[in-house]
Scaffold this motif. Structure first.
Motif, short mmCIF file in Angstrom:
data_model
loop_
_atom_site.label_atom_id
_atom_site.label_comp_id
_atom_site.label_asym_id
_atom_site.label_seq_id
_atom_site.Cartn_x
_atom_site.Cartn_y
_atom_site.Cartn_z
N MET A 178 0.87 -1.18 0.00
CA MET A 178 0.00 0.00 0.00
C MET A 178 0.90 1.23 0.00
O MET A 178 2.11 1.13 0.24
N GLN A 180 -4.36 0.83 -1.70
CA GLN A 180 -3.83 -0.45 -2.18
C GLN A 180 -2.97 -0.25 -3.42
O GLN A 180 -3.23 0.64 -4.23
N MET A 193 -8.02 -6.57 -2.44
CA MET A 193 -7.33 -5.54 -1.65
C MET A 193 -8.34 -4.47 -1.25
O MET A 193 -9.32 -4.24 -1.97
#
Length: 173
Positions: free
Chosen positions: A115, A128, A140
């Motif tokens: 991230m 993400q 995600m």
């Protein structure tokens, strides 16, 4: 010989009245700006670093670096969460999102992804980027911190930006 003349000013067409004087006889008078000393303090040539302009107690990206552990809740149920926030890259916070099963939910999968975090207007968000280890059926998610952010922050909690999720909470161990 003195000659009185009537001139038209260059701006607005207002008449200007005065005496014509030969250039060799003209007397220079200092302008008002030159006659008065400046009372304004001089400015330093360097710009202060952003941290110097940050109010005391406000969080800086470097204050968030470290390992944060806790949990989040999404469709698979309550799941363990470990956020590893790395040294800032400019204003960006490279972050590792790792999730794992908890004793209360042993069927949750284990996985991880990268991230990037960022502070914008006093708000902290993690977006993400890419999978490292993607378990089958998992997606995600982004995180939005809603807990107070101060330089001595010990808890990050907030929203998981997905309609199938409830929230997250992590602490420094």
């Amino acid at each position: 010989m003195l000659v009185t003349s009537l001139l038209t000013a260059g701006c607005g067409g207002s008449p200007v009245v005065g005496e014509a004087v030969a250039a060799e006889n003209a007397v220079s008078t200092p302008s008002r700006a030159a006659a008065r000393p400046s009372t304004r303090p001089s400015r330093p040539s360097r710009v202060a670093p952003p941290s110097a302009s940050r109010p005391a107690g406000e969080v800086a990206p470097a204050d968030l670096v470290g390992v944060w552990e806790g949990e989040y809740t999404c469709g698979q149920g309550n799941t363990g969460l470990k956020l590893t926030i790395k040294e800032p890259d400019g204003a960006a916070l490279p972050t590792l999102f790792e999730f794992y099963p908890l004793p209360s939910n042993p069927n949750a999968a284990k996985g991880s992804y990268q991230m990037v975090g960022g502070l914008t207007g006093g708000k902290l968000k993690f977006r993400q980027e890419k999978w490292i280890d993607q378990p089958n059926g998992y997606v995600m998610v982004d995180l939005v911190v809603t807990s107070p952010l101060t330089s001595d922050v010990k808890l990050l909690s907030g929203d998981v930006d997905d309609p199938n999720c409830k929230g997250f909470s992590v602490r420094r161990p």
